[in-house]
Design an enzyme around this catalytic site. Structure first.
Site, PDB file in Angstrom:
ATOM      1  N   HIS A 113      38.879   7.062  -8.354  1.00 49.27           N
ATOM      2  CA  HIS A 113      38.221   7.884  -7.332  1.00 49.27           C
ATOM      3  C   HIS A 113      38.537   7.371  -5.929  1.00 49.27           C
ATOM      4  O   HIS A 113      38.781   8.145  -5.007  1.00 49.27           O
ATOM      5  CB  HIS A 113      36.701   7.840  -7.515  1.00 49.27           C
ATOM      6  CG  HIS A 113      36.214   8.387  -8.823  1.00 49.27           C
ATOM      7  ND1 HIS A 113      35.760   7.575  -9.833  1.00 49.27           N
ATOM      8  CD2 HIS A 113      36.091   9.664  -9.271  1.00 49.27           C
ATOM      9  CE1 HIS A 113      35.374   8.331 -10.858  1.00 49.27           C
ATOM     10  NE2 HIS A 113      35.567   9.603 -10.547  1.00 49.27           N
ATOM     11  N   SER A 115      38.480   5.411 -16.110  1.00 52.64           N
ATOM     12  CA  SER A 115      37.595   6.524 -16.440  1.00 52.64           C
ATOM     13  C   SER A 115      36.163   6.030 -16.360  1.00 52.64           C
ATOM     14  O   SER A 115      35.873   4.880 -16.734  1.00 52.64           O
ATOM     15  CB  SER A 115      37.880   7.033 -17.859  1.00 52.64           C
ATOM     16  OG  SER A 115      36.789   7.825 -18.309  1.00 52.64           O
ATOM     17  N   ARG A 125      34.007   6.834 -18.243  1.00 57.27           N
ATOM     18  CA  ARG A 125      33.535   6.691 -19.623  1.00 57.27           C
ATOM     19  C   ARG A 125      33.984   5.382 -20.262  1.00 57.27           C
ATOM     20  O   ARG A 125      33.541   5.057 -21.368  1.00 57.27           O
ATOM     21  CB  ARG A 125      33.992   7.891 -20.467  1.00 57.27           C
ATOM     22  CG  ARG A 125      33.260   9.189 -20.102  1.00 57.27           C
ATOM     23  CD  ARG A 125      33.607  10.332 -21.046  1.00 57.27           C
ATOM     24  NE  ARG A 125      32.735  11.480 -20.855  1.00 57.27           N
ATOM     25  CZ  ARG A 125      33.047  12.569 -20.155  1.00 57.27           C
ATOM     26  NH1 ARG A 125      34.227  12.661 -19.558  1.00 57.27           N
ATOM     27  NH2 ARG A 125      32.194  13.573 -20.046  1.00 57.27           N
ATOM     28  N   LYS A 140      44.819  12.261 -13.898  1.00 58.91           N
ATOM     29  CA  LYS A 140      44.172  11.873 -15.157  1.00 58.91           C
ATOM     30  C   LYS A 140      43.692  13.107 -15.914  1.00 58.91           C
ATOM     31  O   LYS A 140      43.889  13.231 -17.122  1.00 58.91           O
ATOM     32  CB  LYS A 140      43.000  10.942 -14.838  1.00 58.91           C
ATOM     33  CG  LYS A 140      41.965  10.788 -15.928  1.00 58.91           C
ATOM     34  CD  LYS A 140      42.327   9.761 -16.941  1.00 58.91           C
ATOM     35  CE  LYS A 140      41.247   9.681 -18.001  1.00 58.91           C
ATOM     36  NZ  LYS A 140      39.885   9.845 -17.489  1.00 58.91           N
ATOM     37  N   MET A 188      32.043  13.191  -9.994  1.00 57.66           N
ATOM     38  CA  MET A 188      30.747  13.158 -10.668  1.00 57.66           C
ATOM     39  C   MET A 188      30.118  11.778 -10.492  1.00 57.66           C
ATOM     40  O   MET A 188      29.254  11.368 -11.274  1.00 57.66           O
ATOM     41  CB  MET A 188      30.903  13.504 -12.145  1.00 57.66           C
ATOM     42  CG  MET A 188      31.449  14.922 -12.356  1.00 57.66           C
ATOM     43  SD  MET A 188      30.872  15.710 -13.867  1.00 57.66           S
ATOM     44  CE  MET A 188      31.501  14.566 -15.095  1.00 57.66           C
ATOM     45  N   GLY A 189      30.540  11.060  -9.469  1.00 52.68           N
ATOM     46  CA  GLY A 189      29.983   9.733  -9.212  1.00 52.68           C
ATOM     47  C   GLY A 189      30.485   8.724 -10.214  1.00 52.68           C
ATOM     48  O   GLY A 189      31.533   8.921 -10.849  1.00 52.68           O
ATOM     49  N   GLY A 244      42.626  14.116  -9.397  1.00 50.90           N
ATOM     50  CA  GLY A 244      43.424  13.100 -10.075  1.00 50.90           C
ATOM     51  C   GLY A 244      44.218  13.676 -11.242  1.00 50.90           C
ATOM     52  O   GLY A 244      43.714  14.514 -11.989  1.00 50.90           O
TER      53      GLY A 244
END
Lengths: 284, 284
Positions: free
Chosen positions: A37, A185, A187, A149, A30-31, A147
């Protein structure tokens, strides 16, 4: 590196690469890329001739009350990072082409999507399986990299691949962590200084659980309670959505740790307005 | 002609045919073949180098109260008929391999599956889209052939292909009818002599509707009433599930016939224990 936004252009490129017997790997993102990533792209390169990274912030996997609008986006920076890793294609479709007017077809894993994250994000995995099925049909990969995660996401995508007979092999990449153990993350940028400090407790609680098990504590109720106590001691922790100790092959919750099978210990914690997840797999 | 039952064998054959640049057509069937199915195979041969016919009676598209157990099966006869049409492969997977233990992934068209047939067979199309998605991933076709007899099925599969980005072209084959107009169906064998006679009213009512429209009757309520009256006059007709006059591009019901767009007139009628469907498309 090619940057493609048209679905039909992506499909025909992948089709012609397949005819040339090129092995294709896809890395769906999701960029807002971080080291996690980039590690997926590196693993993709080891597993294929052609690496396609996709960037699409998928509205269908966010609930109305979630952070779709404020989710971090930085497409130029993302493309530069992907180029540095020598990927071959970045696929960045538009919202309008991915979800055209009167879109109505969804892919759902009916059982696995209801536990763990699914209890707190009831429509999330339906969004994930739908977009991943679409990206598979568009990029036509032999291999897809996800991933660890998002452990439940990996589980569900593997289930979807098996159930719908996608002829695609999944490679699961290990979690990449900050120096202090916090799982990377997109976030994490939401965290202020105090929250960022407290956030280390998420992984620490998983390490603590592993230590308890190594020391012979097999009662999952006791382990979860010890984790809960540790996490709750942090001031900015406002909610523990769940702590789960489950059979990694089925996601069924365990009463007792079974050392002869794989156990997934996972959790979701809210620090003020930021929701973090993490996990470890223990046992054989 | 190859007869294949293993999913992985089918996938690797289709994969190697694609590498040889062969164009693959698939004709999905539930067996119990009649002239309608054979016409699909002939159309497939005109559209591809390799024709794969699949035979699988899909339990997931039958409700518990429907005829899955008594659905006619005659695999040896089916294979002989397919061979006569010079198809290249018959794919006949086992129930156990198609729906393995803990199967849980379904494909659903959430809106289109709730109207017309979907009102009377609420889980039917979920079963159809799921098995067709699986068969697409297993047989890897460039082209798939479906019969217009199941008009809503065609609509829904085209919707699924568009929404999930399957890179597959659909060819819709016209309805094949008995000499007296009854649409061919594997379920016609259920009819006794009286019911078989009365069954001709299904197509006759569609022809009658077309005649009424040609004569200037555009009010769909009047047309449906006239059809209802005609059908109800037959002694063995026990129920008219629905008569629909809808926009063929959206399946939305129409109050008035619009001659500048395609209209789908479709119906489902029960003759004692046998449920028959039929349709015509009129207009431009």
């Amino acid at each position: 590196m090619k940057i493609i936004s048209s679905i039909s252009e992506m499909q025909s490129l992948s089709g012609s690469l397949r005819l040339k017997e090129k092995k294709i790997a896809v890395v769906p993102t999701m960029g807002s890329l971080h080291e996690g990533h980039l590690s997926l792209i590196r693993i993709a390169k080891q597993n294929a001739d052609i690496v396609i990274a996709t960037i699409f912030v998928n509205p269908v996997q966010f609930s109305p009350n979630e952070d779709f609008n404020k989710y971090p986006r930085n497409i130029e920076r993302d493309i530069a990072l992907i180029q540095k890793e020598n990927a071959d294609v970045v696929f960045t479709p538009s919202l309008e082409e991915i979800y055209p007017k009167n879109f109505e077809t969804y892919v759902t894993t009916e059982k696995s999507s209801t536990v763990l994250e699914g209890k707190f994000r009831p429509t999330h995995f339906k969004g994930v399986t739908t977009i991943v099925a679409k990206l598979f049909n568009i990029t036509k990969p032999h291999v897809a990299i996800f991933g660890q995660k998002d452990a439940q996401q990996v589980f569900i995508i593997q289930k979807m691949i098996r159930d719908l007979n996608f002829d695609i092999h999944i490679v699961v990449a290990p979690i990449v962590r900050e120096h202090d153990g916090l799982a990377m993350s997109s976030r994490n940028v939401y965290l202020n200084v105090q929250e960022r400090n407290d956030a280390t407790v998420v992984f620490q609680s998983l390490q603590y659980a592993e230590q308890l098990i190594t020391n012979g504590e097999f009662n999952t109720f006791s382990i979860k309670n010890a984790m809960k106590k540790m996490i709750s001691s942090k001031r900015t922790v406002t909610e523990i959505d769940y702590i789960s100790i489950a059979n990694a092959e089925t996601l069924d919750e365990l009463d007792m740790i079974l050392l002869n099978s794989k156990t997934l210990i996972s959790l979701a914690v809210r620090l003020e307005n930021t929701r973090l997840i993490d996990n470890i797999v223990i046992g054989n």
